[in-house]
Design an enzyme around this catalytic site. Structure first.
Site, PDB file in Angstrom:
ATOM      1  CE  LYS A   1      -1.802   0.935   3.957  1.00  0.00           C
ATOM      2  NZ  LYS A   1      -1.009   2.118   4.398  1.00  0.00           N
ATOM      3  CB  THR A   2       3.641   2.388   2.203  1.00  0.00           C
ATOM      4  OG1 THR A   2       2.883   2.215   3.402  1.00  0.00           O
ATOM      5  CG2 THR A   2       4.516   3.616   2.330  1.00  0.00           C
TER       6      THR A   2
ATOM      7  CG  ASP B   1      -1.869   5.521   4.180  1.00  0.00           C
ATOM      8  OD1 ASP B   1      -2.448   4.506   3.739  1.00  0.00           O
ATOM      9  OD2 ASP B   1      -0.796   5.475   4.811  1.00  0.00           O
ATOM     10  CD  GLU B   2      -3.483   2.448   7.416  1.00  0.00           C
ATOM     11  OE1 GLU B   2      -4.548   1.812   7.304  1.00  0.00           O
ATOM     12  OE2 GLU B   2      -2.387   1.899   7.588  1.00  0.00           O
TER      13      GLU B   2
ATOM     14  CD  GLN C   1      -4.997  -4.620   7.467  1.00  0.00           C
ATOM     15  OE1 GLN C   1      -4.139  -4.486   8.344  1.00  0.00           O
ATOM     16  NE2 GLN C   1      -4.706  -4.545   6.180  1.00  0.00           N
TER      17      GLN C   1
ATOM     18  NE  ARG D   1      -0.991  -7.353  11.125  1.00  0.00           N
ATOM     19  CZ  ARG D   1      -0.993  -6.583  10.054  1.00  0.00           C
ATOM     20  NH1 ARG D   1      -0.037  -5.707   9.866  1.00  0.00           N
ATOM     21  NH2 ARG D   1      -1.916  -6.701   9.123  1.00  0.00           N
TER      22      ARG D   1
END
Length: 708
Positions: free
Chosen positions: A49-50, A241-242, A272, A644
């Site tokens: 994503k980043t 973002d997010e 998430q 994770r």
């Protein structure tokens, strides 16, 4: 009005696009080079994503978009700095700093510094941090002429959280109190009066708190159309973002800024979304295509983090949620022939012993402690484990910064137990005395001096002491002798309740039952104390109920307190107290195992992850299931925990636990386990190894190696 379009030099663009194709996968490339339209990007865990956002900004700049016409909203300023630094290296552009990048609050502050006068503030306004804001609210409570003694009024911190939640979710305070703080419903009008006075006081003093930065930014855009038009024109491209973690206020601000160009790209993962409890609006990401009808949608599903086995479990698990954007994470990594391990343990002690043993094995096999994490749903789940790690000399950090036994509410209740074992414990006495209404430092000091003198007299009277071997405990008659003729505080009723509680704690029935003692403190007053003093009262109550259950296995209160002392005295340097940001030392200081709640772990990753207490009634959290749609949020939290892990995932739970009444309770695996096919797991059966020696040998704990 005639429009003139500036033509940019695009001679090198095909070459750059070729490089983008080489450095991005097909999904990422489509997002990065998408048309300037409203865009929703559902980016699964570990899908880059980043990287995608970073390349999108670089692409816009290389397309000729001026940096100051790009707004990049992130949830940390650090994330924005790292993205823009990467953009600079990609493009070679020196003026990337002109991009409006940072948190919503940072960007709000930049704009308000220019236009604060338009909404009644001077441009040199001060920003209150959380502590300053709390002090302001405390003054406003006093100024509002509220009798906080006759009716237990919430502490400033709780009032602050009520006001903040209402602001960020764009709800009236009345509704917030009814839904989240029903025990303060009769005080609604007084709390609203405090809010009004707080708002006026901030305006008069030319100060804003963090929430005001967003509120006043939105107010500026609504009340000053000409200023709003300037920024709507300026921000040609907006990236968020997010997005699944934005609250309603933040989403409304983005919509106001995008009213002209509507080139909004929001990136996030609905699977998430786990922060509804702090105001995040889950529906923002679902309603985006409705608010922007011509939205183009993309999915990032190629996962670079986890093995196919881990993703197989995660995909099947999250598919049980009805409300979601369906997606299937696809592993880029090769299988390592290791299924997620499901480990039923006989009890909590075996669970801790297994985890410690397996961690030592992993380290022997070459996995650094830095690459291992233990995750849990609630903080109290780590009680036994922290003690076991300390005994084994395994160094660890707690991601939240404060270890379980160092939290204020734990220390409050444990202080009651400390004075039972050691009546001369000055710090414990003063801590519990100051929880009595109207007792401050001065009164607490006076009362303790009297108690200290009476204890010396009482301990010299054999009739007041218990039988030999129990002389440090306080009997009921001992308690009465200590409190005889004491200078009582103003709140006589509270004082009488306090003395009665001490008598019950030291009765024959409860004297050596630390689990029952903790439960008595909770039911007598501390549960109410939590609601009046802490915003997250239910979570703290859950911690204390877990502590009572843990304490019930000890035969005496003294044994229980001695065990707790391990965490602050069994260290690998000089003994000292454990500070909030402290860690247990051992081996290399830069190699530490991570313990974390799942909420704290979002965005992080480890080679091996242990998810503990995966039992029904523990995960999902019964407290969380009280809310509508909460099971789906709990499953999203489960999904975050699973994703994770890079290579190895261990799910553990105890088959039997003992509650605070010393009754055995049978545990079942979490519904999030049983709803998935058994073939997705490898079940491990634990057996206790009993060493057999022909001759005496030196037995050395494997954890000792961390000292060498």
């Amino acid at each position: 009005m005639k429009k003139y379009f500036i033509k940019r030099d695009k001679r090198s663009l095909p070459e750059r696009l070729t490089r983008y194709r080489e450095e991005l996968n097909e999904e990422q490339f489509k997002v990065v080079t998408s048309k300037p339209l409203p865009t929703l990007v559902i980016a699964g865990a570990g899908t880059g994503k980043t990287r995608t956002i970073t390349y999108r900004v670089a692409y816009l700049l290389e397309q000729g978009v001026s940096p100051n016409r790009i707004l990049l909203a992130t949830f940390t300023n650090r994330a924005a700095r790292e993205m823009l630094k990467r953009v600079e290296s990609l493009t070679g552009t020196q003026n990337v700093h002109r991009v409006w990048g940072g948190t919503f609050h940072r960007i709000a502050n930049l704009i308000l510094r220019k236009h604060a006068v338009s909404i009644g503030f001077d441009s040199n306004y001060s920003i209150l941090d959380s502590e300053d804001a709390r002090d302001f609210i405390s003054v406003c409570i006093d100024e509002s002429a509220i009798d906080t003694k006759s009716k237990r009024f919430p502490k400033p911190q709780v009032v602050q959280n009520i006001i903040s939640y209402a602001n960020n979710t764009d709800q009236p305070i009345d509704d917030v109190i009814v839904r989240k703080y029903p025990y303060f419903e009769m005080l609604t009008q007084q709390i609203k009066r405090v809010d009004f006075n707080y708002t006026e006081r901030k305006r008069e003093r030319n100060v804003m708190d963090y929430d005001d930065l967003l509120l006043n930014w939105k107010r500026l855009l609504l009340e000053k159309p000409k200023i709003a038009e300037v920024y709507a024109e300026q921000f040609q491209h907006i990236l968020v973002d997010e997005y699944q973690d934005t609250n309603r206020l933040q989403a409304e601000i983005i919509d106001l800024l995008a009213v002209k160009h509507r080139n909004v790209m929001v990136v996030g993962d609905d699977a998430q979304s786990i922060f509804a409890w702090r105001g995040a609006e889950f529906t923002n990401i679902y309603e985006f295509p409705e608010r922007y009808p011509n939205t183009q949608e993309y999915k990032l599903e190629k996962n670079y983090r986890s093995t196919p086995e881990i993703l197989g479990l995660a995909n099947v698990s999250i598919a049980n949620n009805k409300k979601q954007f369906p997606k299937t994470l696809e592993a880029i990594k090769q299988s390592q022939d290791f299924k997620p391990a499901l480990i039923p343990c006989s009890d909590v002690e075996q669970q801790s012993a297994f985890i410690a043993s397996r961690i030592l094995e992993l380290r022997d096999e070459g996995t650094s402690l830095e690459d291992i994490a233990i995750l849990y749903r609630s903080h109290y789940h780590s009680i036994e484990l922290q003690l076991e790690l300390t005994k084994r000399n395994i160094p660890y950090r707690v991601q939240s910064g404060v270890r379980f036994f160092e939290q204020a509410h734990i220390k409050d209740v444990v202080s009651y137990l400390k004075i039972i074992v050691n009546p001369r414990d000055e710090l414990a006495w003063k801590r519990i005395l100051k929880m009595i209404p109207s007792v401050g430092n001065v009164t607490a000091n006076k009362i303790f001096e009297h108690i200290s003198n009476r204890i010396r007299v009482a301990e010299n009277n054999p009739k007041l002491l218990l039988q030999e071997g129990e002389s440090t405990a306080m009997a009921s008659q001992f308690t009465k002798a200590v409190f005889e003729d004491i200078p009582q505080p103003r709140s006589k009723k509270s004082w009488e309740s306090f003395v009665k509680l001490l008598e019950r704690l030291t009765s024959d029935e409860n004297r050596n039952s630390p689990g029952k003692q903790i439960e008595l403190v909770l039911t007598s007053f501390y549960e109410q104390h939590l609601t009046e003093n802490y915003e997250n009262a239910e979570a703290r109550l859950e911690d204390l109920q877990g502590l009572a259950m843990y304490a019930s296995k000890y035969d005496t209160t003294e044994d229980f307190l001695s065990e707790l002392a391990l965490l602050s005295t069994e260290r690998f340097a000089e003994p000292s107290g454990v500070a909030g940001e402290d860690v247990v030392m051992g081996g290399e200081e830069d190699e530490l195992l991570t313990l974390s709640s799942i909420h704290q772990a979002k965005g992080l990753e480890w080679n091996a992850v242990f998810l503990i207490w995966t039992a029904e009634g523990k995960f999902p959290s019964p407290r969380s299931l009280k809310e509508i749609d909460s099971e789906e949020e709990e499953r999203r939290l489960w999904y975050v925990a699973l994703t994770r892990a890079k290579d190895e995932l261990y799910l553990t739970y105890p088959l039997m636990i003992v509650d605070y009444q010393r009754q055995t309770v049978i545990q079942k695996p979490s519904r999030f386990i049983t709803e998935c096919p058994p073939a997705l797991f490898e079940i491990w059966n634990l057996e206790e190894e009993v060493p057999q020696f022909d001759a005496p040998v030196e037995i050395k704990d494997k954890g000792q190696e961390f000292l060498n």
